[in-house]
Design an enzyme around this catalytic site. Structure first.
Site, PDB file in Angstrom:
ATOM      1  N   GLU A 157     -26.363  36.217  -1.296  1.00 16.20           N
ATOM      2  CA  GLU A 157     -26.615  35.615  -0.266  1.00 16.20           C
ATOM      3  C   GLU A 157     -24.806  35.391   0.052  1.00 16.20           C
ATOM      4  O   GLU A 157     -24.134  35.445  -1.551  1.00 16.20           O
ATOM      5  CB  GLU A 157     -27.206  34.596  -0.135  1.00 16.20           C
ATOM      6  CG  GLU A 157     -26.334  33.384   0.888  1.00 16.20           C
ATOM      7  CD  GLU A 157     -27.703  32.448   1.458  1.00 16.20           C
ATOM      8  OE1 GLU A 157     -28.198  32.835   1.191  1.00 16.20           O
ATOM      9  OE2 GLU A 157     -27.550  32.066   2.951  1.00 16.20           O
ATOM     10  N   ASN A 195     -33.327  34.938   9.255  1.00 16.44           N
ATOM     11  CA  ASN A 195     -34.168  34.302   7.959  1.00 16.44           C
ATOM     12  C   ASN A 195     -34.347  33.286   8.594  1.00 16.44           C
ATOM     13  O   ASN A 195     -33.581  32.321   9.201  1.00 16.44           O
ATOM     14  CB  ASN A 195     -32.667  34.357   7.384  1.00 16.44           C
ATOM     15  CG  ASN A 195     -32.993  33.310   6.283  1.00 16.44           C
ATOM     16  OD1 ASN A 195     -33.195  34.478   5.137  1.00 16.44           O
ATOM     17  ND2 ASN A 195     -32.465  32.122   6.040  1.00 16.44           N
ATOM     18  N   GLU A 196     -35.661  32.708   8.076  1.00 11.43           N
ATOM     19  CA  GLU A 196     -36.404  31.158   8.313  1.00 11.43           C
ATOM     20  C   GLU A 196     -35.258  30.726   9.649  1.00 11.43           C
ATOM     21  O   GLU A 196     -35.969  29.072   8.904  1.00 11.43           O
ATOM     22  CB  GLU A 196     -35.700  30.116   6.767  1.00 11.43           C
ATOM     23  CG  GLU A 196     -36.190  30.847   5.474  1.00 11.43           C
ATOM     24  CD  GLU A 196     -35.920  30.507   4.742  1.00 11.43           C
ATOM     25  OE1 GLU A 196     -35.306  29.322   4.813  1.00 11.43           O
ATOM     26  OE2 GLU A 196     -35.967  30.803   3.472  1.00 11.43           O
ATOM     27  N   TYR A 202     -39.575  29.230  -3.568  1.00  6.81           N
ATOM     28  CA  TYR A 202     -39.006  28.436  -3.829  1.00  6.81           C
ATOM     29  C   TYR A 202     -39.737  26.956  -5.013  1.00  6.81           C
ATOM     30  O   TYR A 202     -40.997  26.647  -4.523  1.00  6.81           O
ATOM     31  CB  TYR A 202     -38.283  27.771  -3.497  1.00  6.81           C
ATOM     32  CG  TYR A 202     -36.722  29.181  -3.292  1.00  6.81           C
ATOM     33  CD1 TYR A 202     -36.297  29.220  -1.948  1.00  6.81           C
ATOM     34  CD2 TYR A 202     -36.001  29.453  -4.060  1.00  6.81           C
ATOM     35  CE1 TYR A 202     -35.634  30.602  -1.744  1.00  6.81           C
ATOM     36  CE2 TYR A 202     -34.943  30.851  -3.991  1.00  6.81           C
ATOM     37  CZ  TYR A 202     -34.968  30.823  -2.330  1.00  6.81           C
ATOM     38  OH  TYR A 202     -34.091  32.127  -2.473  1.00  6.81           O
ATOM     39  N   GLU A 213     -36.922  36.286  -0.712  1.00  5.72           N
ATOM     40  CA  GLU A 213     -36.329  35.032  -1.224  1.00  5.72           C
ATOM     41  C   GLU A 213     -37.433  35.014  -2.135  1.00  5.72           C
ATOM     42  O   GLU A 213     -38.948  33.977  -1.951  1.00  5.72           O
ATOM     43  CB  GLU A 213     -35.964  34.317  -0.761  1.00  5.72           C
ATOM     44  CG  GLU A 213     -34.827  35.310   0.307  1.00  5.72           C
ATOM     45  CD  GLU A 213     -33.424  33.619   0.400  1.00  5.72           C
ATOM     46  OE1 GLU A 213     -33.865  32.940   0.589  1.00  5.72           O
ATOM     47  OE2 GLU A 213     -33.431  34.023   2.193  1.00  5.72           O
TER      48      GLU A 213
HETATM   49  O1  AHR Z   1     -31.471  28.261  -0.833  1.00  6.83           O
HETATM   50  C1  AHR Z   1     -30.580  29.306  -0.614  1.00  6.83           C
HETATM   51  C2  AHR Z   1     -31.635  29.119   0.926  1.00  6.83           C
HETATM   52  O2  AHR Z   1     -33.606  29.371   0.978  1.00  6.83           O
HETATM   53  C3  AHR Z   1     -31.395  30.507   1.657  1.00  6.83           C
HETATM   54  O3  AHR Z   1     -30.068  30.901   2.235  1.00  6.83           O
HETATM   55  C4  AHR Z   1     -32.847  30.603   2.418  1.00  6.83           C
HETATM   56  O4  AHR Z   1     -32.927  31.602   3.390  1.00  6.83           O
HETATM   57  C5  AHR Z   1     -33.482  29.954   1.214  1.00  6.83           C
HETATM   58  O5  AHR Z   1     -33.529  28.925   2.455  1.00  6.83           O
END
Ligand code: AHR
Length: 498
Positions: free
Chosen positions: A28, A170-171, A236, A285
């Site tokens: 990114e 994206n999100e 994450y 991701e």
């Molecule tokens: O922390 C990075 C971000 O995490 C990315 O840009 C996004 O796609 C996700 O929320």
């Protein structure tokens, strides 16, 4: 007497084919991923195109199959035409820095060609439009019809790029995303974008930003499901976005137990909406560690330390064997659900929380890099039936609860054209080696084990200590239907039996 974990394998029962794109990556326009990461024209370490040669070599070495770009949150205010031909810098409102636009579509395609990876472009569904996304497809994939293909030719690139993978958004479900959308709005936007993009190039495969949430997907799939080949989900687990206090090794082992639920939730949603055998999951991701970027989605907007805060993502001591073990468990799940998870993109690949760290004199290959090397080089292309019994457990207190964590995590594969077994054996145990006994329905003659090991669960690679976490090779004599091996604590192992 060390406890033995029994692994039984049935090579005659095939469970699925490996999807090579689960070893994919993401990059990114954030901090040092692009500028100073893969693209650094002002250093002798780069080639004539400005690409870091050491990074190119490292990515080729792990057979990088696909790279997703340019974001991430960045893309939701990115206009692709600013990044081709005459470059137009802009203030990136996603990350609150100036984007010079020196690395754009043409550079991204050249980068992917340089490492032999498929390009995967994520389009702007925040401030962008369906037409802008479809014009981007024209620029990349039409031969010379219309002004955008002609623009590519004028920019010196006669041949179409034939970009196959395109994501819509994206999100956009998240309040933090520029151009966030309501569920109904999202379904219609994806439908209109998909219609126009597919009319430019019907051969493209379309993904759309999604989340393992029923309401979000009901609208998305009812409106646009017929156009979609994939849905995109992100993960994450160690949330460090606001405060950078990485979780302990033991807590990270608990996180390895939480990956599967997101895949299963998405599977049930696709199944309940009738898309299970039509739409696949792109985990496009994922990273154990959330990226650290405090005060970006509100809070102390005037904080003047946003870059020094982001520099914390580059602290190599953060990325220990916990990260390597997590990555191996994640990839084992992608293999286990190979009928559903067709792509995964480590977020990101270079700098921030990536597998490769760049500095002025070279690169550091973090512990996670060696997991991709082990899997891309030694795991097979066919998942076969295997099950474990008597696995050892260890207890972890995490978030006020006590978890029983199995020491061993396993997936078995074979490789087309070769008779050997290729088994991933991950030992989560922070301090105890484990004996693993593999029982097969055919005889083994010999074995080689490739092990990612370290002296401590908290070992990490850094400038000046590039091999605190490293891969070693062991030969094993067998000549039986059973093979017993010992795997060290906090280790990732691929055992090749033939
Ligand atoms: O922390 C990075 C971000 O995490 C990315 O840009 C996004 O796609 C996700 O929320």
């Amino acid at each position: 007497m060390k406890k033995e974990t029994i692994i039984e394998v049935n090579t005659k029962r095939v469970c699925g084919k490996t999807n090579p794109m689960i070893y994919g990556h993401f990059i990114e326009h954030f901090h040092r991923q692009i500028y100073g990461g893969i693209f650094d024209p002002n250093t002798p370490l780069s080639d004539e195109r400005g690409f870091r040669k050491d990074v190119l070599d490292a990515l080729k070495n792990i057979g990088t199959p696909i790279v997703r770009w340019p974001g991430g949150c960045f893309v939701s205010n990115y206009h692709w035409k600013d990044g081709v031909g005459k470059r137009t810098p802009f203030f990136d409102k996603a990350w609150r820095v100036e984007e010079p636009n020196l690395f754009g579509t043409d550079e991204f395609i050249m980068f992917c060609q340089a490492i032999g990876a498929e390009p995967y472009i994520c389009t702007n569904a925040g401030t962008g439009t369906a037409e802008e996304a479809s014009n981007w497809v024209e620029y990349c994939n039409l031969r010379n019809e219309g002004k955008f293909a002609k623009m590519r030719i004028e920019n010196g690139h006669y041949e179409p790029y034939n970009v196959k993978y395109w994501s819509i958004g994206n999100e956009n479900y998240g309040y933090w995303e520029i151009g966030a959308k309501e569920q109904k709005e999202w379904g219609r936007f994806v439908l209109e974008s998909a219609k126009m993009m597919k009319r430019v190039d019907p051969s493209i495969e379309l993904l759309a930003a999604s989340i393992s949430d029923l309401d979000w997907n009901i609208n998305l799939l009812k409106e646009a499901g017929e156009y979609l080949d994939w849905i995109s989900i992100h993960g994450y687990w160690d949330s460090l976005q606001q405060v950078d206090n990485p979780s302990s090794y033991e807590s990270c082992m608990v996180y390895t137990l939480q990956i599967e639920e997101q895949i299963l939730k998405t599977k049930y949603i696709l199944g309940s909406l009738g898309y299970l055998n039509k739409i696949k999951i792109a985990f496009d991701e994922w990273n154990l560690r959330g990226w650290h970027h405090p005060n970006i989605h509100g809070g102390d907007w005037l904080a003047d330390n946003i870059i020094s805060a982001r520099d914390r993502n580059d602290i190599n001591a953060t990325y220990t064997m916990a990260d390597a073990i997590f990555n191996a468990c994640f990839l084992n799940l992608c293999l286990k659900y190979s009928d559903l998870v067709g792509m995964a993109n480590f977020a990101p690949v270079v700098n921030t929380r990536g597998a490769i760290f760049t500095h002025k004199e070279g690169i550091v290959l973090r512990s996670t890099y060696y997991v991709f090397e082990l899997y891309s080089k030694y795991m097979g292309d066919t998942i076969i039936d295997s099950w474990t019994s008597d696995s050892d457990f260890f207890e972890v207190n995490h978030g006020g609860k006590t978890y029983k964590v199995p020491s061993i995590d396993v997936i078995a594969t074979t490789k087309k054209g070769s008779e050997n077994l290729r088994i991933s054996i991950v030992n989560r145990n922070p301090n105890q080696a484990q004996v693993v006994r593999i029982k097969n329905n055919s005889k083994f003659e010999k074995g080689v084990m490739y092990s990612l090991i370290s002296s401590s669960k908290d070992s990490y690679n850094d400038v000046g200590q590039p091999e605190s976490c490293k891969t070693v090779e062991y030969s094993i004599q067998i000549n039986s239907f059973e093979a017993a091996v010992e795997v060290g604590p906090h280790s990732v192992n691929v055992l090749v039996l033939s």
